[in-house]
Design a protein around this motif. Sequence first.
Motif, PDB file in Angstrom:
ATOM      1  N   GLY A 193       0.921  -1.007   0.028  1.00 33.58           N
ATOM      2  CA  GLY A 193      -0.128  -0.099  -0.144  1.00 33.58           C
ATOM      3  C   GLY A 193       0.923   1.343  -0.155  1.00 33.58           C
ATOM      4  O   GLY A 193       1.991   1.240   0.642  1.00 33.58           O
ATOM      5  N   PHE A 229      -7.832   0.236  -5.420  1.00 31.31           N
ATOM      6  CA  PHE A 229      -6.893  -0.863  -5.533  1.00 31.31           C
ATOM      7  C   PHE A 229      -6.573  -0.956  -7.046  1.00 31.31           C
ATOM      8  O   PHE A 229      -7.733  -0.678  -7.976  1.00 31.31           O
ATOM      9  N   GLU A 239      -2.549  -1.296  -2.946  1.00 33.92           N
ATOM     10  CA  GLU A 239      -3.631  -0.374  -2.401  1.00 33.92           C
ATOM     11  C   GLU A 239      -3.137   0.950  -2.350  1.00 33.92           C
ATOM     12  O   GLU A 239      -2.056   1.323  -1.777  1.00 33.92           O
TER      13      GLU A 239
END
Length: 246
Positions: A193, A229, A239
Amino acid sequence: HHVNTTDIPVHKRFWIEGLGGSLEQIGEVRREIISFPNVLVFLTERESSGGMIGSVINHVGFETMDIIADVAHLQSMGYQMITGQELPPSYIVENGIGKREGGNTIAYVLGPHAVKVELIENTSIEYPIQLHHIHWAAEDGEAMRDWYVEHFLALPGTRIGQPAADLPGINLTYAPASETPEPSRGRAFDHIGFEIKNLEAFCRELEAKGIIFDRGYTEVPTLGIAIAFLTDPWGTYIELTEGPAP
């Protein structure tokens, strides 16, 4: 870092007791996360299809002030050091630690569900342990680097002789792969992420460049964050978030 596991307490032991992360909570639902300088680790109770070896995300790396003590601690907890399996003969390997002349002292530990973490000794860092890099397995490392430079504004360069790029607080390194790696989604280390300022506008910019999202910009009020995403061309599940970082 987002991890799939059928045994969350086992992973808490590894990331907190083993590596030194701290348990925190976010959002009104008080979602538990594990915090390190520069990175949060999210654990999701879910079956996985395999570990990191063989995945496009081969391992993640942390810098540590005292690698000898850390390796001894991890070994005392029963974790396997795989340093000798992961390093070329030019490294000297002893007691789970590798050292290259003129280079860093490093080690690799295999955590639960074959999550692979590299430790790199750096006695000048601000914290006892902090995030250093994500290491991909790449059939075309330069192409992967260029993609992250174009879409995430990373600064291009090299590290340990491999294509690499830098973002605030993290290095991205792309190692050569002997065979095509598997996508990360569904494996124990499911996805990475990035925290983004002005996420909604950033998503529009990526869409204008032709990026197709797996899940478009979405606000999650119970966690106090926004998410999106996507998957890179080599199978890295990513992400994008706005909100979890302090």
